[in-house]
Design an enzyme around this catalytic site. Sequence first.
Site, PDB file in Angstrom:
ATOM      1  N   HIS A  71      19.899  25.129 -13.568  1.00  0.00           N
ATOM      2  CA  HIS A  71      20.655  26.251 -14.391  1.00  0.00           C
ATOM      3  C   HIS A  71      19.992  27.617 -14.367  1.00  0.00           C
ATOM      4  O   HIS A  71      18.807  27.803 -14.529  1.00  0.00           O
ATOM      5  CB  HIS A  71      20.738  26.042 -15.728  1.00  0.00           C
ATOM      6  CG  HIS A  71      21.458  24.389 -16.195  1.00  0.00           C
ATOM      7  ND1 HIS A  71      22.538  24.172 -15.544  1.00  0.00           N
ATOM      8  CD2 HIS A  71      20.787  23.336 -16.563  1.00  0.00           C
ATOM      9  CE1 HIS A  71      22.804  23.062 -15.933  1.00  0.00           C
ATOM     10  NE2 HIS A  71      21.791  22.434 -16.404  1.00  0.00           N
ATOM     11  N   THR A  89      -3.914  -5.129   0.996  1.00  0.00           N
ATOM     12  CA  THR A  89      -3.307  -3.808   1.340  1.00  0.00           C
ATOM     13  C   THR A  89      -4.077  -2.904   2.429  1.00  0.00           C
ATOM     14  O   THR A  89      -3.435  -2.149   2.835  1.00  0.00           O
ATOM     15  CB  THR A  89      -2.972  -3.273   0.013  1.00  0.00           C
ATOM     16  OG1 THR A  89      -4.126  -2.902  -0.741  1.00  0.00           O
ATOM     17  CG2 THR A  89      -2.160  -4.236  -0.944  1.00  0.00           C
ATOM     18  N   ARG A 137      29.441  31.816 -11.493  1.00  0.00           N
ATOM     19  CA  ARG A 137      27.932  31.568 -12.143  1.00  0.00           C
ATOM     20  C   ARG A 137      26.937  31.370 -10.779  1.00  0.00           C
ATOM     21  O   ARG A 137      27.692  31.167  -9.731  1.00  0.00           O
ATOM     22  CB  ARG A 137      27.791  30.219 -12.874  1.00  0.00           C
ATOM     23  CG  ARG A 137      28.579  28.951 -12.007  1.00  0.00           C
ATOM     24  CD  ARG A 137      28.239  27.873 -13.200  1.00  0.00           C
ATOM     25  NE  ARG A 137      28.632  26.551 -12.287  1.00  0.00           N
ATOM     26  CZ  ARG A 137      28.661  25.322 -12.673  1.00  0.00           C
ATOM     27  NH1 ARG A 137      27.977  25.227 -13.940  1.00  0.00           N
ATOM     28  NH2 ARG A 137      28.687  24.300 -11.804  1.00  0.00           N
ATOM     29  N   GLN A 181      29.794  18.624  -9.053  1.00  0.00           N
ATOM     30  CA  GLN A 181      30.581  17.263  -8.657  1.00  0.00           C
ATOM     31  C   GLN A 181      31.518  17.615  -7.309  1.00  0.00           C
ATOM     32  O   GLN A 181      31.473  16.938  -6.440  1.00  0.00           O
ATOM     33  CB  GLN A 181      31.225  16.739  -9.431  1.00  0.00           C
ATOM     34  CG  GLN A 181      30.556  15.788 -10.724  1.00  0.00           C
ATOM     35  CD  GLN A 181      30.238  16.943 -11.820  1.00  0.00           C
ATOM     36  OE1 GLN A 181      30.092  17.869 -11.692  1.00  0.00           O
ATOM     37  NE2 GLN A 181      30.048  16.165 -13.042  1.00  0.00           N
ATOM     38  N   LYS A 241       0.976  -1.346   0.112  1.00  0.00           N
ATOM     39  CA  LYS A 241      -0.017   0.170  -0.158  1.00  0.00           C
ATOM     40  C   LYS A 241       0.986   1.331   0.104  1.00  0.00           C
ATOM     41  O   LYS A 241       1.725   1.225   0.823  1.00  0.00           O
ATOM     42  CB  LYS A 241      -0.940   0.177   1.300  1.00  0.00           C
ATOM     43  CG  LYS A 241      -2.304   1.005   1.193  1.00  0.00           C
ATOM     44  CD  LYS A 241      -3.113   0.319   0.233  1.00  0.00           C
ATOM     45  CE  LYS A 241      -4.575   0.664   0.506  1.00  0.00           C
ATOM     46  NZ  LYS A 241      -5.311  -0.130  -0.370  1.00  0.00           N
TER      47      LYS A 241
END
Lengths: 276, 276, 276, 276
Positions: free
Chosen positions: C242, C55, C172, C214, C10
């Site tokens: 972005h 369920t 940035r 990263q 469920k």
Amino acid sequence: MAIIFNRYGKCRIRLVKVRRAADPHDLVDLTLDVQLEGAFENVYTEGDNSSCLATDTMKNTVYAFARQDPMASPELFGLRLAKHFAATPPVARARISLAEHRWERLTADGHPHPHAFIQPGGERWTAIVEKDRDGERVTSGLENLVVLKTTDSSFSGFPRDRYTTLSETEDRIFATSVTASWKYHLGTAEFGARTLIRRRLLDTFATHDSRSVQHTLHAMARAVLDACDDVEEVTLALPNRHHLLVDLAPFGLDNPNEVFVATDQPYGLIEATVRR
Amino acid sequence: MAIIFNRYGKCRIRLVKVRRAADPHDLVDLTLDVQLEGAFENVYTEGDNSSCLATDTMKNTVYAFARQDPMASPELFGLRLAKHFAATPPVARARISLAEHRWERLTADGHPHPHAFIQPGGERWTAIVEKDRDGERVTSGLENLVVLKTTDSSFSGFPRDRYTTLSETEDRIFATSVTASWKYHLGTAEFGARTLIRRRLLDTFATHDSRSVQHTLHAMARAVLDACDDVEEVTLALPNRHHLLVDLAPFGLDNPNEVFVATDQPYGLIEATVRR
Amino acid sequence: MAIIFNRYGKCRIRLVKVRRAADPHDLVDLTLDVQLEGAFENVYTEGDNSSCLATDTMKNTVYAFARQDPMASPELFGLRLAKHFAATPPVARARISLAEHRWERLTADGHPHPHAFIQPGGERWTAIVEKDRDGERVTSGLENLVVLKTTDSSFSGFPRDRYTTLSETEDRIFATSVTASWKYHLGTAEFGARTLIRRRLLDTFATHDSRSVQHTLHAMARAVLDACDDVEEVTLALPNRHHLLVDLAPFGLDNPNEVFVATDQPYGLIEATVRR
Amino acid sequence: MAIIFNRYGKCRIRLVKVRRAADPHDLVDLTLDVQLEGAFENVYTEGDNSSCLATDTMKNTVYAFARQDPMASPELFGLRLAKHFAATPPVARARISLAEHRWERLTADGHPHPHAFIQPGGERWTAIVEKDRDGERVTSGLENLVVLKTTDSSFSGFPRDRYTTLSETEDRIFATSVTASWKYHLGTAEFGARTLIRRRLLDTFATHDSRSVQHTLHAMARAVLDACDDVEEVTLALPNRHHLLVDLAPFGLDNPNEVFVATDQPYGLIEATVRR
């Protein structure tokens, strides 16, 4: 201080009715909103609930009415509910919004199946029914009818100011999700025009030589009014789902109107109402 | 400390390609993810980007390849992209996920229109293509295929513990949104089985005498393997979109399996993989 | 043909528990999934439901356990549920997924209010608890922690192939929605590290001199492992939301890193797992 | 046939501006819609685009203005845009809708960080600015402010008809997502009341002894008008996010207002406008 507007109700009531009397089975799948306006000021200012029909009761009423109703169209079912809710003071106006989720009969092993269905996407068929002292009003519609044409769409001759960078184009993709609504002449109307209206919207979108979204919107609205005598006015909202041509020149490739980025936002939005 | 898994790439690249060479026009509408795994540890630990292909370059590559590719199927386009990205060290595995948004040709004025299309809802056709040193793997699938049957579905004979209140039922609505995926024998596969698989899934759903969602899921999976020799395994996920019978007794009404509340949550979810 | 994987359960069980014993009130708001694996083949192949716990019963069990549980943490509540469901053959593995929706006490008239709460946004605190014959495993996490920094983020020195058009940048915007999960050494773990982990993730994001997503992801993972001895591995997924610098030159304006378009798609996605 | 209403524009323009002049950095994150009404009939009926400012130009204009604007408030930025767009015939009315996505400065290592931010959830601060021949109108607001109280909420004394099954309750959970908007006396208004209004809404929600959602809505609206002299009218929409008490009796357990199911649909919706 004064309460100058008040409205309350139950939203997103999910109703599925199976008509089992006959074989094959028939299926109606609706989402409803019930909304009431009226002289409910004491509920707000005094906490006096003696006139405040519980929204839970509205929900119960929808299900009880559904059991007893032939559910021939969302408009007629909405009218019955609106009459019921508008009959109890201090309700001054009852508003029922209905969205029908479409199901098509499955073809299994090559034959229409008597009790299996498939949902053909996100298109919804809508109706808004209002009842007040001035009478009843019905607005029918459809939403999320998504179409695209790969040519016969231009946009040029628009004004250029100091912030204009868009190039003129004689051939672009035109993609949109149609939202349409229309008002019937009440009395004559049987609320049966949706299939014809949908057909005329699609035909006109496909075949119109478009000079702008506005230009095609107007042709689509006119086609509806031309085809349906008992429709007195139609409103269309057409988002322009921009498809941007990708610049492939940096990779030594041309792009003769073949490869596009489909963008979600921002998008143009064009709206208009045309009356007979 | 060690990096025991790493993956990066560009997600939700939206690509529409119009094939204009012939009349009528043809249309492919894809959303792609490109994901790379490999010996990229220096990017993470040293901030040394000399091996880190920009995800923006991945996006550009998809569009440039699309210009030059016949786009015969998402699987074949995905394989070409996977080979390209897997060829550059330190990439150890390239993974391309593709979802095709379906468009059908519009019928306008009674004829198939050469360049106007309609989107038949939210169904998506999917493919995941992977290439690494062990070779290539293709998983095809479909998502959001929404179906419902009004009878031929029961659920009874289940165990009852102290927390069980559900009644046994011999006749219930069975509604679900099918997610299916299947693996081809590579080499022999032409990736052309989707239409047949979809047909077998729908036929079986419609005609199976269901004793549980699991029971029908298994019949649907078996039908796919029976029909398609080059499919070696199929995975199905079937949410149970519960339709609850409304208790109308408080209003003096019966409800002979006619009026239901369609619920979104909670929902049952049944998943299984069947291999030849 | 053989069923090589099966799982059912469920999903999206919505549970709110108010602890009223003491003043001020306390509030726990969870969405749970219960999923079972095991030797359920007969349910699929024979339609034999004698082993198929409904369920609906799973849902009832969650609410009954919630009444009797102190609900000290999602992990401990999940472990109790997993033990219960794993105890009944033919269940081989029980998996409980929990997402906690956070509520903070409202400050009203300058004081913490004893029973009014505000939801501080879409951040969710997650836990996945599994129990099978090999024992118990707990993975805790958080999702949708949205952060942005306006500087101290560069991306340069990446390889340039024929499809690369991205410019190098030394400054940035770095915006992301953190999804984190971590595995505890079971036995020693008290599952109390989430606040500290969240703190270390935010501190590192804010202060790291980022040369790539990263690079920052790795610093964030290392900071978690440095701070929490009873965490043995951490997984992070950081979408790169972005923000594109708008070209204002056509309007005679410069844009010294001030005006950006925030885009939804496509987006980069960086994932890694770091183990002690 | 006549066009009795037309409007067009660009929706969901996503704008982020960083103010870098000073340290610490400041951040504004907006989604804007620009919509124009006027005598554009020829665009629709003739495909004559000579008066049809491209929606792409509207987008460019927003970014160019953002570069040159201090962005002190969404209202003032919206007013400047509205004046610009309303100045060009045949525009009769310009409408700018703005939604501000909130960011809070991150505290890192115990100190406010000069250029790192966290998004405190889905609350949006809104403004709608209109300019036409009658002048300018500003409506400010907020959306998605999610609050809950565990007591001090009752609902009783409501009328009972044949469809009423709801029990009276003297103690229930009251959960809602506040949408508020208010109109300023233009001229005197500085558009600086949002923080105070938000404070008064929260204080009143927390401390009001609620006899219905309507009752609390009215108290909240009155608190806003009492606190802010330059607000002339306030509109509130409060969905009733029902929390249903779970019946645990089948399991031999009581449930003294402790364990609830949080439901999404259907939901009550209460709306009112209160004017000074």
